[in-house]
Design an enzyme around this catalytic site. Structure first.
Site, PDB file in Angstrom:
ATOM      1  N   SER A 278       4.577   5.553   9.022  1.00 50.93           N
ATOM      2  CA  SER A 278       3.099   6.010   9.119  1.00 50.93           C
ATOM      3  C   SER A 278       2.391   5.084   9.777  1.00 50.93           C
ATOM      4  CB  SER A 278       2.526   6.287   7.761  1.00 50.93           C
ATOM      5  OG  SER A 278       1.213   6.621   7.458  1.00 50.93           O
TER       6      SER A 278
ATOM      7  N   ASP B  52       5.502   7.415   0.738  1.00 52.25           N
ATOM      8  CA  ASP B  52       6.392   8.429   1.208  1.00 52.25           C
ATOM      9  C   ASP B  52       7.566   8.052   1.896  1.00 52.25           C
ATOM     10  OD1 ASP B  52       7.012  11.125   1.746  1.00 52.25           O
ATOM     11  OD2 ASP B  52       6.242  10.833   4.072  1.00 52.25           O
TER      12      ASP B  52
ATOM     13  N   HIS C 104       3.562  10.281  10.146  1.00 48.79           N
ATOM     14  CA  HIS C 104       2.098  10.661   9.709  1.00 48.79           C
ATOM     15  C   HIS C 104       1.299  10.464  10.844  1.00 48.79           C
ATOM     16  CE1 HIS C 104       3.599   9.369   5.537  1.00 48.79           C
ATOM     17  NE2 HIS C 104       4.043  10.560   5.859  1.00 48.79           N
TER      18      HIS C 104
END
Length: 352
Positions: free
Chosen positions: A168, A288, A195
């Site tokens: 991310s 995540d 992401h």
């Protein structure tokens, strides 16, 4: 709600500055403390105002956003969010160069009646305001970058069937370095969930492809997993490995607040490849990938995470550490070298 998040808005377009300010005004906990129209002013105002976050345009007169980002990250490190009107209208290497120079994330400029774009901007500003940034030296220093790491135990080498990655905030920079250093004959397919705003997914794949000897592209449903190929999860759907040698793209619900989800990808790799799966969780906010990495470890595969020292945000790797899902913590600069060692059948030592 405590101290407001202070923001400096940098854009040479008066209309864009107004739209950005209007979007940020939707959140009473965000305060625009200054606006300016070029990078030179941005550097000066950053030193004076010490904002929590800067929104930065790229193409500006006097001093462009890239040069301004370089100066700010060297002289007064501040979280920088790069805003662009349309990723397809600008050479991706310009936008992503800002990430190499220390900017943290990319976002679409809000338009009139922006709706989701405005709320995405607000959300990103709030997230970045809590990030601790590091100084980026404008000139590379000589000498060893890292002290030697002391091994605490030894892991057996893994027969590598697939490498699955979750990343991310700060991830594109690590992926860029990793893919630029991996050899063309790397013997395993790589599948990545990064992401990123959906509008940037295609340009992200193109930027990474331009840096790599491997073949990098957005994943398509049903395509084969092949050595030397890197598949980037497309936006708005989950990327999975339903059976060996094949990738799948499917609709679903968000997992850990994301779709595509790193955990969904890693869990599918654990089920399909078991001991031959290598999972990697890189820098990023949230959790995540943590449960997915645990699934890989429990299946007998190798679970690797980026260490706190080199993370922009230690959220995702930290969550994996808390779950005792990590076999090996590595510096972000060592990802490619680690994968090459595994591919050669070498053992990895574990240390922090």
């Amino acid at each position: 709600m405590g101290k407001k998040v202070s923001v400096l808005v940098v854009d040479d377009s008066l209309i864009c500055r107004q739209l950005i300010c209007e979007a940020l005004s939707k959140d009473p906990d965000i305060e625009v403390v200054g606006t300016c129209a070029d990078g030179k002013q941005a550097v000066e105002m950053t030193k004076e105002l010490r904002p929590h976050v800067i929104t930065m345009d790229v193409d500006m007169p006097v001093m462009d956003g890239l040069t301004a980002t370089e100066h700010i990250m060297a002289e007064c490190p501040t979280p920088i969010l790069v805003l662009t009107a349309d990723p397809r209208s600008q050479a991706p290497e310009l936008t992503y160069r800002a990430l190499e120079l220390g900017a943290l994330a990319l976002q679409i400029k809000p338009a009139i009646d922006a709706g989701p774009d405005a709320w995405n901007l607000v959300r990103e500003i709030r997230l970045l305001s809590s990030v601790r940034v590091i100084r980026h030296l404008r000139r590379p220093q000589r000498g060893p970058l890292l002290p030697p790491r002391v091994a605490t135990s030894v892991l057996p080498a893994v027969s590598m069937g697939v490498v699955v990655v979750a990343a991310s905030t700060g991830g594109p920079q690590v992926l860029f370095k990793m893919l630029s250093e991996l050899p063309a004959d790397f013997p395993a397919p790589i599948v990545i969930v990064q992401h990123i705003n959906a509008a940037f997914a295609e340009s992200l794949a193109g930027w990474l492809a331009g840096a790599s000897k491997l073949k990098v592209r957005l994943a398509q449903d049903g395509e084969p997993l092949m050595p030397g190929h890197v598949l980037i999860a497309p936006p708005g759907q989950h990327t999975v490995i339903p059976f060996r040698g094949r990738v799948g793209i499917k609709l679903g619900v968000e997992r850990d607040g994301h779709m595509p989800s790193g955990t969904v990808l890693l869990e599918s790799a654990a089920r399909t490849y078991g001991r031959r799966a290598v999972g990697l969780v890189l820098t990023g906010m949230g959790a995540d990938g943590a449960d997915g990495l645990l699934a890989i470890k429990q299946a007998g595969g190798l679970a690797v995470a980026q260490n706190e020292e080199s993370c922009v945000v230690f959220g995702m790797p930290g969550a994996a550490v808390e779950r005792k899902a990590v076999d090996h913590l590595i510096h972000g600069d060592e990802v490619a070298a680690t994968l090459v060692r595994l591919a050669r059948g070498e053992s990895l030592s574990v240390g922090r």
